[in-house]
Structure formats: structure tokens, C-alpha cells
Design an enzyme around this catalytic site. Structure first.
Site, PDB file in Angstrom:
ATOM      1  N   GLY A   8      -2.438  -2.038   3.787  1.00 33.35           N
ATOM      2  CA  GLY A   8      -3.170  -1.116   4.670  1.00 33.35           C
ATOM      3  C   GLY A   8      -2.835   0.326   4.337  1.00 33.35           C
ATOM      4  O   GLY A   8      -2.510   1.124   5.217  1.00 33.35           O
ATOM      5  N   LEU A  10      -4.686   2.796   3.147  1.00 31.54           N
ATOM      6  CA  LEU A  10      -5.692   3.868   3.224  1.00 31.54           C
ATOM      7  C   LEU A  10      -6.001   4.258   4.666  1.00 31.54           C
ATOM      8  O   LEU A  10      -6.880   5.071   4.916  1.00 31.54           O
ATOM      9  CB  LEU A  10      -6.980   3.451   2.492  1.00 31.54           C
ATOM     10  CG  LEU A  10      -6.817   3.132   1.001  1.00 31.54           C
ATOM     11  CD1 LEU A  10      -8.167   2.765   0.390  1.00 31.54           C
ATOM     12  CD2 LEU A  10      -6.208   4.299   0.239  1.00 31.54           C
ATOM     13  N   GLY A  11      -5.297   3.698   5.620  1.00 34.07           N
ATOM     14  CA  GLY A  11      -5.514   4.048   7.021  1.00 34.07           C
ATOM     15  C   GLY A  11      -4.820   5.349   7.386  1.00 34.07           C
ATOM     16  O   GLY A  11      -4.255   6.037   6.521  1.00 34.07           O
ATOM     17  N   GLN A  12      -4.864   5.685   8.669  1.00 32.01           N
ATOM     18  CA  GLN A  12      -4.289   6.957   9.122  1.00 32.01           C
ATOM     19  C   GLN A  12      -2.811   7.056   8.743  1.00 32.01           C
ATOM     20  O   GLN A  12      -2.374   8.041   8.161  1.00 32.01           O
ATOM     21  CB  GLN A  12      -4.452   7.094  10.645  1.00 32.01           C
ATOM     22  CG  GLN A  12      -4.026   8.463  11.163  1.00 32.01           C
ATOM     23  CD  GLN A  12      -3.754   8.485  12.656  1.00 32.01           C
ATOM     24  OE1 GLN A  12      -3.623   7.444  13.298  1.00 32.01           O
ATOM     25  NE2 GLN A  12      -3.665   9.682  13.220  1.00 32.01           N
ATOM     26  N   LEU A  13      -2.042   6.030   9.074  1.00 31.81           N
ATOM     27  CA  LEU A  13      -0.603   6.036   8.781  1.00 31.81           C
ATOM     28  C   LEU A  13      -0.328   5.796   7.298  1.00 31.81           C
ATOM     29  O   LEU A  13       0.449   6.513   6.671  1.00 31.81           O
ATOM     30  CB  LEU A  13       0.048   4.878   9.531  1.00 31.81           C
ATOM     31  CG  LEU A  13       0.901   5.133  10.751  1.00 31.81           C
ATOM     32  CD1 LEU A  13       1.365   3.809  11.322  1.00 31.81           C
ATOM     33  CD2 LEU A  13       2.074   6.026  10.425  1.00 31.81           C
ATOM     34  N   ARG A  36     -10.225  -1.846   1.728  1.00 26.16           N
ATOM     35  CA  ARG A  36     -11.267  -0.984   1.159  1.00 26.16           C
ATOM     36  C   ARG A  36     -10.791  -0.413  -0.172  1.00 26.16           C
ATOM     37  O   ARG A  36      -9.590  -0.295  -0.402  1.00 26.16           O
ATOM     38  CB  ARG A  36     -11.555   0.198   2.099  1.00 26.16           C
ATOM     39  CG  ARG A  36     -12.147  -0.197   3.416  1.00 26.16           C
ATOM     40  CD  ARG A  36     -12.082   0.961   4.397  1.00 26.16           C
ATOM     41  NE  ARG A  36     -10.701   1.344   4.662  1.00 26.16           N
ATOM     42  CZ  ARG A  36     -10.345   2.375   5.429  1.00 26.16           C
ATOM     43  NH1 ARG A  36     -11.262   3.132   5.984  1.00 26.16           N
ATOM     44  NH2 ARG A  36      -9.071   2.650   5.640  1.00 26.16           N
ATOM     45  N   ASP A  53      -7.199  -8.329   0.961  1.00 25.25           N
ATOM     46  CA  ASP A  53      -7.360  -8.775   2.348  1.00 25.25           C
ATOM     47  C   ASP A  53      -5.954  -9.161   2.834  1.00 25.25           C
ATOM     48  O   ASP A  53      -5.301 -10.015   2.222  1.00 25.25           O
ATOM     49  CB  ASP A  53      -8.305  -9.988   2.350  1.00 25.25           C
ATOM     50  CG  ASP A  53      -8.434 -10.632   3.723  1.00 25.25           C
ATOM     51  OD1 ASP A  53      -7.555 -10.417   4.583  1.00 25.25           O
ATOM     52  OD2 ASP A  53      -9.408 -11.386   3.917  1.00 25.25           O
ATOM     53  N   TYR A 142      -4.673  -5.882  21.922  1.00 20.42           N
ATOM     54  CA  TYR A 142      -3.854  -5.124  20.962  1.00 20.42           C
ATOM     55  C   TYR A 142      -2.377  -5.225  21.356  1.00 20.42           C
ATOM     56  O   TYR A 142      -1.513  -5.513  20.528  1.00 20.42           O
ATOM     57  CB  TYR A 142      -4.319  -3.666  20.972  1.00 20.42           C
ATOM     58  CG  TYR A 142      -3.519  -2.720  20.115  1.00 20.42           C
ATOM     59  CD1 TYR A 142      -3.625  -2.747  18.732  1.00 20.42           C
ATOM     60  CD2 TYR A 142      -2.685  -1.766  20.692  1.00 20.42           C
ATOM     61  CE1 TYR A 142      -2.909  -1.863  17.947  1.00 20.42           C
ATOM     62  CE2 TYR A 142      -1.972  -0.872  19.914  1.00 20.42           C
ATOM     63  CZ  TYR A 142      -2.089  -0.926  18.542  1.00 20.42           C
ATOM     64  OH  TYR A 142      -1.380  -0.041  17.767  1.00 20.42           O
ATOM     65  N   ILE A 172      -0.648   8.766  17.236  1.00 16.24           N
ATOM     66  CA  ILE A 172      -0.244   9.612  16.103  1.00 16.24           C
ATOM     67  C   ILE A 172      -1.352  10.606  15.778  1.00 16.24           C
ATOM     68  O   ILE A 172      -2.523  10.238  15.646  1.00 16.24           O
ATOM     69  CB  ILE A 172       0.120   8.746  14.891  1.00 16.24           C
ATOM     70  CG1 ILE A 172       1.389   7.965  15.252  1.00 16.24           C
ATOM     71  CG2 ILE A 172       0.355   9.596  13.652  1.00 16.24           C
ATOM     72  CD1 ILE A 172       1.766   6.932  14.261  1.00 16.24           C
TER      73      ILE A 172
HETATM   74  N1  SER Z   1      -2.808   4.713  18.650  1.00 14.42           N
HETATM   75  C1  SER Z   1      -2.875   3.341  19.048  1.00 14.42           C
HETATM   76  C2  SER Z   1      -4.128   3.065  19.788  1.00 14.42           C
HETATM   77  O1  SER Z   1      -4.582   3.935  20.486  1.00 14.42           O
HETATM   78  C3  SER Z   1      -1.719   2.990  19.926  1.00 14.42           C
HETATM   79  O2  SER Z   1      -0.688   2.479  19.193  1.00 14.42           O
HETATM   80  O3  SER Z   1      -4.625   1.984  19.694  1.00 14.42           O
END
Ligand code: SER
Length: 318
Positions: A8, A10-13, A36, A53, A142, A172
Site C-alpha cells: 500500500g 501509494l496511499g496517503q501514508l 494501483r 493485491d 473500520y 493524518i
Molecule cells: N483517518 C482515519 C479515518 O478517518 C482514521 O484512522 O478513517
């Protein structure tokens, strides 16, 4: 020398942890993967990259073997608001993705970093200065996957001696890659709209307090905990880490010190508001401070100054 793989990336983190890890350990030592391969080409082309994947165990295992990986950053996850729209998919990606990484880590003796979240708490959790060890009965899918993930990582440590570590990240805030589908995304979007339109329509109510963190601190936490002396870690997979707690009204006030005509309106998204209401207002992070020296650098004022400066540079082609 560490040889790291990011799931993962290429995500925000992932996109920012990847850059920092490549700076520290060298480009060839940090292998990137993502579902991606059509975004952030500069990052993809800056070193080894595989389209992957996160639930494909054999594919992950073959990359780990080929590059003699010893540490995996598992960052692939569906965030809270998107997860609520398709809970079964969220369970599949968040749980089976993590299980896949843990199994490969068990076989190839890798250390694993996985982020948990403020979402691992629920309405019965103490809301203010939420302790490290407390009630965790989240009501979002989540959150359910985050609590299960914390426990699963602890289990792999105790049962199989896999060196699993992690933190509970707050929302974040960053300027490089936008978050997607989170409840806390508003705190990022607000800066873009402040510069572009001098106005922001917020999906959360003005007095909704949540914990937040600026990306440089989040990257620091993720790298520092993996460097920590294991003998000092009592909690391993679910360290509370806090930097700042604020509500949209306060964030808007800080933005106004830079953009005096900035206005904020409220168009409440009931799904996001319900999730936010179920999460703590602010975490207590003593264990992280004592066990591995956690200390954030940015508060709301310094983050706002930096975010607006960085976004302005970008808008003016900097
Ligand atoms: N930033 C995340 C969310 O809003 C929380 O860990 O889903």
C-alpha cells in the site's frame, strides 16, 4: 542493513513513508507495492515497484523472497467512511490483507509494522485523554477491523514470535497525497479549499473534537517504533500516539490568521458525523513516550503555517 517492503505504498501514508525510508536506507533497499500503478509515477520509478493485491499471498511471498525482505510496512486499508458503505469488502481487505502479510512474515521471518487507529475505540471508551489500555467496543466496521488487527498482530507475536509493532494513528494531515474515504479527511480538504475558494463546507459539526497529526510526525512514529529496542516494548501493536486535538471551528480560526477572509460552513454528513461521535476527543500517549521515546513536533499552529506554505508553493508551480 534493513530491506523493507511496503504494502500500500501509494496511499496517503505509504507515499510519504516510502520517500523517507528510501532516503534513510537507500532506494534499492525499499521495495514498493500497491494495487494501483497509474498514480505517482515519480515515486513508482524511483526504485523497485510491484503491482500487488494485498490479499495475494504467493505474489507477496515471491517478492519478499526475491528481495530478501526483513521488514514489511503493511499500509493497505479501506478507511472508515468508505468501509461503512461496503463492510464486507472492508473486512476482506483490512483483515485478509493483514493476515496475508502476517503469514508471509511468519514464513520469511520479517518484522511487521501495521497502523491501528483512533477508530479502534468506540462510544463506551473514555472520550478525554483516552488511556492506552481501556474499553474498545468500536461501532464502525473500520474500528472492528482495527481492533481485530491489533489482536491478530499481538497473537502472531506471542504465538509465532513475529516482530509485530504498530501505533494507533489519529487523523493524518498532509499535502503530498490526499487521503481517501476517511472521517478525518475534512481536516486536509479544508486547507485546499481555504487557498482555492477562501471557503470550506465541512461535513462535521463545528465542535467535533478529534485527534490529528501532521504527516512528518506520523512518518517519524512509523520509522521510530520499528527502530525501537524490543526489550523496552510492552505494548507492541497498538500504541496511542497523540499530537493535537481540535475541532473544525478551531482549525478554521487558525486558517483565518493566514487568510483573514476565510469562511467555513457546515453541511453535515450523517455517516461521518456518527463515526466521529463514536471516537475519542483526545488520546493519552504516555506508553509510547516512555517505551520508545515518542514526541511530536507539530501543533495546530505550526502545522497550519506549514500546510498552507507547502500548498501555496505547489499551486504556484513550486
Ligand atoms: N483517518 C482515519 C479515518 O478517518 C482514521 O484512522 O478513517
Amino acid at each position: 542493513m534493513k530491506r523493507i517492503l511496503i504494502v500500500g505504498s501509494l496511499g496517503q501514508l505509504g507515499s510519504e513513508i516510502a520517500i523517507s525510508l528510501r532516503d534513510i536506507y537507500g532506494k534499492e533497499q525499499v521495495v514498493l507495492t500497491d494495487i494501483r500503478d497509474d498514480v505517482n509515477l515519480a515515486l513508482i520509478e524511483s526504485g523497485p515497484f510491484y503491482k500487488l493485491d494485498c490479499t495475494d499471498g504467493p505474489a507477496l511471498a515471491s517478492i519478499v523472497q526475491r528481495h530478501a525482505i526483513d521488514t514489511i510496512y503493511h499500509l493497505a486499508a479501506i478507511l472508515s467512511a468508505t468501509a461503512e458503505k461496503n463492510p464486507q469488502r472492508a473486512w476482506h481487505i483490512n483483515m485478509n490483507g493483514l493476515l496475508t502479510t502476517l503469514e508471509v512474515a511468519r514464513e520469511y521471518r520479517c518484522a511487521v509494522f501495521t497502523p491501528s487507529s483512533i477508530g479502534a475505540f468506540g462510544p463506551s471508551t473514555p472520550k478525554l485523554f483516552t488511556p492506552q489500555d481501556t474499553i474498545q467496543r468500536p461501532t464502525s466496521i473500520y474500528g472492528v477491523t482495527k481492533v481485530a488487527g491489533e489482536l491478530l498482530c499481538d497473537y502472531y507475536y506471542h504465538k509465532y514470535d513475529v516482530d509485530t509493532r504498530g501505533v494507533r494513528f489519529p487523523g493524518i494531515i498532509s499535502h503530498m497525497t490526499k487521503p481517501g474515504g476517511g472521517t478525518t479527511d475534512y481536516a486536509v480538504e479544508i486547507y485546499y479549499d481555504a487557498l482555492e475558494r477562501h471557503h470550506y463546507d465541512c461535513p462535521l459539526a463545528p465542535d467535533t473534537y478529534l485527534d490529528m497529526m501532521y504527516m512528518p510526525d506520523a512518518v517519524k512514529a512509523a520509522i521510530q517504533i520499528m527502530e525501537a529496542d524490543p526489550a523496552k516494548l510492552r505494548h507492541r501493536n497498538a500504541f496511542n500516539v497523540a499530537a493535537m486535538s481540535f475541532c473544525p471551528e478551531e482549525q478554521a480560526a487558525y486558517i483565518r490568521t493566514h487568510i483573514p477572509d476565510f469562511t467555513i460552513g457546515y453541511q453535515i454528513d450523517p455517516l461521518k458525523q456518527a463515526i466521529a461521535n463514536s471516537w475519542p476527543d483526545s488520546l493519552e500517549d504516555y506508553a509510547a513516550r516512555v517505551e520508545w521515546g515518542w514526541k511530536p513536533t507539530y501543533d495546530l499552529a505550526s502545522m497550519t503555517t506549514d500546510m498552507l506554505a507547502k500548498l501555496r508553493e505547489r499551486m504556484h508551480g513550486g
